[in-house]
Scaffold this motif. Structure first.
Motif, short mmCIF file in Angstrom:
data_model
loop_
_atom_site.label_atom_id
_atom_site.label_comp_id
_atom_site.label_asym_id
_atom_site.label_seq_id
_atom_site.Cartn_x
_atom_site.Cartn_y
_atom_site.Cartn_z
N VAL A 46 0.87 -1.18 0.00
CA VAL A 46 0.00 0.00 0.00
C VAL A 46 0.90 1.23 0.00
O VAL A 46 1.59 1.52 0.98
CB VAL A 46 -0.95 0.00 1.22
CG1 VAL A 46 -1.92 1.17 1.14
CG2 VAL A 46 -1.71 -1.32 1.31
N GLY A 49 3.48 4.66 2.05
CA GLY A 49 4.11 4.36 3.33
C GLY A 49 4.78 3.01 3.46
O GLY A 49 5.77 2.87 4.18
N GLU A 104 1.06 -3.38 4.79
CA GLU A 104 0.86 -2.00 5.24
C GLU A 104 1.98 -1.57 6.19
O GLU A 104 2.55 -2.41 6.89
CB GLU A 104 -0.48 -1.89 5.99
CG GLU A 104 -1.58 -1.22 5.22
CD GLU A 104 -1.39 0.28 5.00
OE1 GLU A 104 -0.25 0.78 4.93
OE2 GLU A 104 -2.41 0.96 4.88
N ASP A 105 2.24 -0.29 6.21
CA ASP A 105 3.19 0.23 7.17
C ASP A 105 2.54 0.32 8.55
O ASP A 105 3.13 -0.05 9.57
CB ASP A 105 3.72 1.62 6.74
CG ASP A 105 2.61 2.59 6.36
OD1 ASP A 105 1.43 2.19 6.31
OD2 ASP A 105 2.92 3.77 6.10
MG MG Z 1 0.13 3.13 4.63
#
Ligand code: MG
Ligand code: IMP
Length: 208
Positions: A46, A49, A104-105
């Motif tokens: 995503v 990030g 995701e981050d």
């Molecule tokens: Mg993110």
């Protein structure tokens, strides 16, 4: 450990060291590889990030895999989730029948992840998993299930290792948190405990 950094007049202090991030990313990749042996999953990053975490994670993955990216609208230059999620870049891969792993981050309110989950499940994947490096457990407004969690962190705004503040500081090697407004804040304490609700039976590291 690294020194504090100042961005737009806000002071950020070191929270998770490069060494701890590396060890955790390796452990997550090992677990994911074990759980997906015999399949060729598609890792979906995503943007923006997750790009640093994504690149480090897949290089520790030991099974065959494919990659693709999604881009969602960001917070803009603020530090607060607006809940206003828009798709800025769609996937190029075919999702139907595939084993999908979203990378995701950070999961903050969880609203971006809800959006992604709906988007992917509509396309009938064979399986759907989520890996996030950071999880602000107290901030989450949805009951979304996270399969792999790197660190559970407090609600503090964080930067570095791909995470930005007004598009800056993504290139920091460590993760920093916004310093408390009062100067009596002590350093973060790190402990490893069994993951709590929402993170399955795996372990996560909790920062408080
Ligand atoms: Mg993110
Ligand atoms: P959510 O929809 O509120 O869960 O937020 C998701 C996205 O907001 C994340 O993927 C990040 O890109 C961004 N975000 C959330 N919290 C932070 C933070 O503390 N620092 C930087 N970006 C963040």
């Amino acid at each position: 450990m690294a020194k504090a950094v100042v961005v737009n007049g806000d002071r950020f202090i070191p929270m998770i060291s490069e060494r701890r991030i590396k060890a955790r990313v390796k452990a997550l990749a090992r677990q994911i590889s074990r759980d997906h042996r015999g399949t060729v999953p598609v890792f979906i990053g995503v943007l923006n990030g997750s790009f640093v975490f994504f690149a480090d994670l897949i290089r520790e993955v030991t099974i065959d895999c494919e990659v693709d990216f999604l881009k969602l609208s960001s917070y803009g230059d603020t530090k607060i989730s607006t809940g206003n999620v828009r798709l800025l870049k769609d996937l190029n891969c075919q999702v139907e029948g595939r084993d999908i792993i979203i990378v995701e981050d950070i999961v903050d309110s969880g609203l971006s992840m809800e959006y992604i989950k709906t988007l992917i499940l509509r396309q009938n994947p064979r399986s759907f998993k989520i890996v996030t490096l950071l999880y602000k457990k107290e901030a989450v407004k949805s009951d979304i299930h996270l399969d792999y969690v790197g660190f559970i962190i407090p609600r503090d705004f964080v930067i570095g290792y791909g995470l930005d503040y007004a598009q800056r500081e993504r290139n920091l090697k460590e993760i920093y948190r916004l310093a408390p407004a009062r100067s009596d804040g002590r350093g973060s304490r790190l402990q490893t405990v069994p993951a709590a609700a929402g993170t399955g039976k795996r372990t996560a590291q909790i920062l408080e």
